[in-house]
Design a protein around this motif. Structure first.
Motif, PDB file in Angstrom:
ATOM      1  N   VAL A   1      -3.151  -6.934   5.260  1.00  0.00           N
ATOM      2  CA  VAL A   1      -3.139  -8.348   5.683  1.00  0.00           C
ATOM      3  C   VAL A   1      -1.744  -8.563   6.518  1.00  0.00           C
ATOM      4  O   VAL A   1      -1.628  -9.067   7.448  1.00  0.00           O
ATOM      5  CB  VAL A   1      -3.442  -9.182   4.600  1.00  0.00           C
ATOM      6  CG1 VAL A   1      -3.476 -10.819   5.033  1.00  0.00           C
ATOM      7  CG2 VAL A   1      -4.882  -9.087   4.112  1.00  0.00           C
ATOM      8  N   ALA A   2      -0.760  -8.521   5.515  1.00  0.00           N
ATOM      9  CA  ALA A   2       0.637  -8.618   6.001  1.00  0.00           C
ATOM     10  C   ALA A   2       0.917  -8.033   7.418  1.00  0.00           C
ATOM     11  O   ALA A   2       1.556  -8.433   8.129  1.00  0.00           O
ATOM     12  CB  ALA A   2       1.665  -8.366   4.930  1.00  0.00           C
ATOM     13  N   ARG A   3       0.597  -6.654   7.439  1.00  0.00           N
ATOM     14  CA  ARG A   3       0.818  -6.188   8.757  1.00  0.00           C
ATOM     15  C   ARG A   3      -0.050  -6.667   9.810  1.00  0.00           C
ATOM     16  O   ARG A   3       0.698  -6.592  10.850  1.00  0.00           O
ATOM     17  CB  ARG A   3       0.364  -4.500   8.575  1.00  0.00           C
ATOM     18  CG  ARG A   3       0.534  -3.545   9.673  1.00  0.00           C
ATOM     19  CD  ARG A   3       0.257  -1.969   9.349  1.00  0.00           C
ATOM     20  NE  ARG A   3       1.379  -1.310   8.826  1.00  0.00           N
ATOM     21  CZ  ARG A   3       1.250  -0.201   8.823  1.00  0.00           C
ATOM     22  NH1 ARG A   3       0.181   0.619   8.720  1.00  0.00           N
ATOM     23  NH2 ARG A   3       2.536   0.546   8.511  1.00  0.00           N
ATOM     24  N   SER A   4      -1.046  -6.977   9.700  1.00  0.00           N
ATOM     25  CA  SER A   4      -1.804  -7.408  10.859  1.00  0.00           C
ATOM     26  C   SER A   4      -1.092  -8.907  11.234  1.00  0.00           C
ATOM     27  O   SER A   4      -1.147  -9.098  12.586  1.00  0.00           O
ATOM     28  CB  SER A   4      -3.434  -7.974  10.171  1.00  0.00           C
ATOM     29  OG  SER A   4      -3.558  -8.687   9.383  1.00  0.00           O
TER      30      SER A   4
ATOM     31  N   ALA B   1      -5.992   0.508   9.065  1.00  0.00           N
ATOM     32  CA  ALA B   1      -4.825   1.557   9.096  1.00  0.00           C
ATOM     33  C   ALA B   1      -5.023   2.359  10.212  1.00  0.00           C
ATOM     34  O   ALA B   1      -4.056   2.721  10.976  1.00  0.00           O
ATOM     35  CB  ALA B   1      -4.498   2.136   7.747  1.00  0.00           C
ATOM     36  N   THR B   2      -6.394   2.973  10.232  1.00  0.00           N
ATOM     37  CA  THR B   2      -6.576   3.872  11.238  1.00  0.00           C
ATOM     38  C   THR B   2      -6.517   3.320  12.780  1.00  0.00           C
ATOM     39  O   THR B   2      -5.757   3.786  13.578  1.00  0.00           O
ATOM     40  CB  THR B   2      -8.066   4.633  11.135  1.00  0.00           C
ATOM     41  OG1 THR B   2      -7.805   5.232   9.766  1.00  0.00           O
ATOM     42  CG2 THR B   2      -8.260   5.429  12.366  1.00  0.00           C
ATOM     43  N   PHE B   3      -7.075   2.183  12.997  1.00  0.00           N
ATOM     44  CA  PHE B   3      -6.867   1.471  14.150  1.00  0.00           C
ATOM     45  C   PHE B   3      -5.295   1.202  14.549  1.00  0.00           C
ATOM     46  O   PHE B   3      -4.833   1.564  15.804  1.00  0.00           O
ATOM     47  CB  PHE B   3      -7.395  -0.058  13.925  1.00  0.00           C
ATOM     48  CG  PHE B   3      -7.157  -1.057  14.949  1.00  0.00           C
ATOM     49  CD1 PHE B   3      -7.567  -0.933  16.294  1.00  0.00           C
ATOM     50  CD2 PHE B   3      -6.471  -1.908  14.623  1.00  0.00           C
ATOM     51  CE1 PHE B   3      -7.336  -1.977  17.232  1.00  0.00           C
ATOM     52  CE2 PHE B   3      -5.967  -3.183  15.390  1.00  0.00           C
ATOM     53  CZ  PHE B   3      -6.328  -3.199  16.802  1.00  0.00           C
TER      54      PHE B   3
ATOM     55  N   PHE C   1     -11.597  -2.527   0.533  1.00  0.00           N
ATOM     56  CA  PHE C   1     -10.628  -1.318   0.696  1.00  0.00           C
ATOM     57  C   PHE C   1     -11.065  -0.619   2.141  1.00  0.00           C
ATOM     58  O   PHE C   1     -10.303   0.089   2.761  1.00  0.00           O
ATOM     59  CB  PHE C   1     -10.967  -0.386  -0.528  1.00  0.00           C
ATOM     60  CG  PHE C   1     -10.256   1.050  -0.526  1.00  0.00           C
ATOM     61  CD1 PHE C   1      -8.884   0.787  -0.126  1.00  0.00           C
ATOM     62  CD2 PHE C   1     -10.912   2.209  -0.684  1.00  0.00           C
ATOM     63  CE1 PHE C   1      -8.202   1.965  -0.432  1.00  0.00           C
ATOM     64  CE2 PHE C   1     -10.121   3.361  -0.947  1.00  0.00           C
ATOM     65  CZ  PHE C   1      -8.908   3.589  -0.402  1.00  0.00           C
ATOM     66  N   GLY C   2     -12.495  -0.327   2.353  1.00  0.00           N
ATOM     67  CA  GLY C   2     -12.741   0.319   3.501  1.00  0.00           C
ATOM     68  C   GLY C   2     -12.443  -0.334   4.866  1.00  0.00           C
ATOM     69  O   GLY C   2     -11.802   0.321   5.714  1.00  0.00           O
TER      70      GLY C   2
END
Length: 207
Positions: free
Chosen positions: A92-95, A161-163, A154-155
């Motif tokens: 969330v923080a990364r986005s 993260a992959t995106f 989690f999924g």
């Protein structure tokens, strides 16, 4: 423990304090923050540690099938990898960091005007997972299993993260693709934040 032996007793307040302390060590240690280029005040560090630490306890309990046992390990619960609330909070923080760094005024009306252009498999997979949020909620409620919702979150976090790794957002090849990927970041942050909130877990702007 042998028959008749007393099991160790740990008070809830002590347990929560330890979780917050472990979260502080894992998330707010100076080396990690310096490497990530993040400067936090002491107040912000304490706030982040509290949100992550308390969320870790809740998530560890709710993410397991209610009829099965699990190993209670606070150190693992606050790690920024694996099936933990800290990992989801980190995504969330990364986005949100990506959205801030875009330099655009991204209010609800602006984001609503963006169109999706799903060119890469990682983009399509993330979009499809986000569309399954309602189904995950219904299943979790109908079956009385919060673990269904936590597994879904989690999924989504893993797919985000992959995106993030496979699709350039801020350096997208065109303005249209930039807006599309910013919209995906916003949608992922909203789904993950709302899902955690339903589990009684907060999020932070930076980690």
């Amino acid at each position: 423990y042998p028959p008749g032996a007393k099991w160790p007793f740990i008070g809830l307040e002590t347990l929560l304090d330890e979780a917050v302390d472990r979260a502080y060590q894992a998330v707010c240690n100076p080396q990690r923050l310096q490497k990530a280029g993040i400067k936090m005040s002491d107040d912000e560090k304490r706030h982040v540690a509290a949100v992550v630490g308390l969320g870790a306890i809740k998530y560890a309990d709710l993410s397991h099938n209610r009829t099965s046992d699990y190993e209670f390990n606070i150190e693992k619960m606050v790690q920024l990898e694996g099936n933990t609330s800290a990992y989801i909070q980190y995504m969330v923080a990364r986005s949100k960091s990506i959205l801030r760094r875009s330099g655009l005024e991204l209010d609800a009306a602006t984001l609503g005007s963006f169109a999706l252009h799903l060119q890469q498999p990682a983009e399509r997979d993330l979009a499809l997972q986000l569309l399954q949020f309602e189904d995950a909620l219904h299943q979790s409620v109908e079956e009385y299993y919060p673990s269904v919702l936590s597994s879904y979150l989690f999924g989504v976090a893993k797919q985000f993260a992959t995106f993030f790794d496979q699709c350039h957002v801020l350096n997208a090849d065109s303005p249209e693709l930039l807006r599309s990927r910013l919209l995906l970041c916003h949608a992922a942050a909203c789904v993950l934040s709302q899902g955690l909130n339903l589990l009684g877990i907060g999020v932070v702007e930076r980690m």
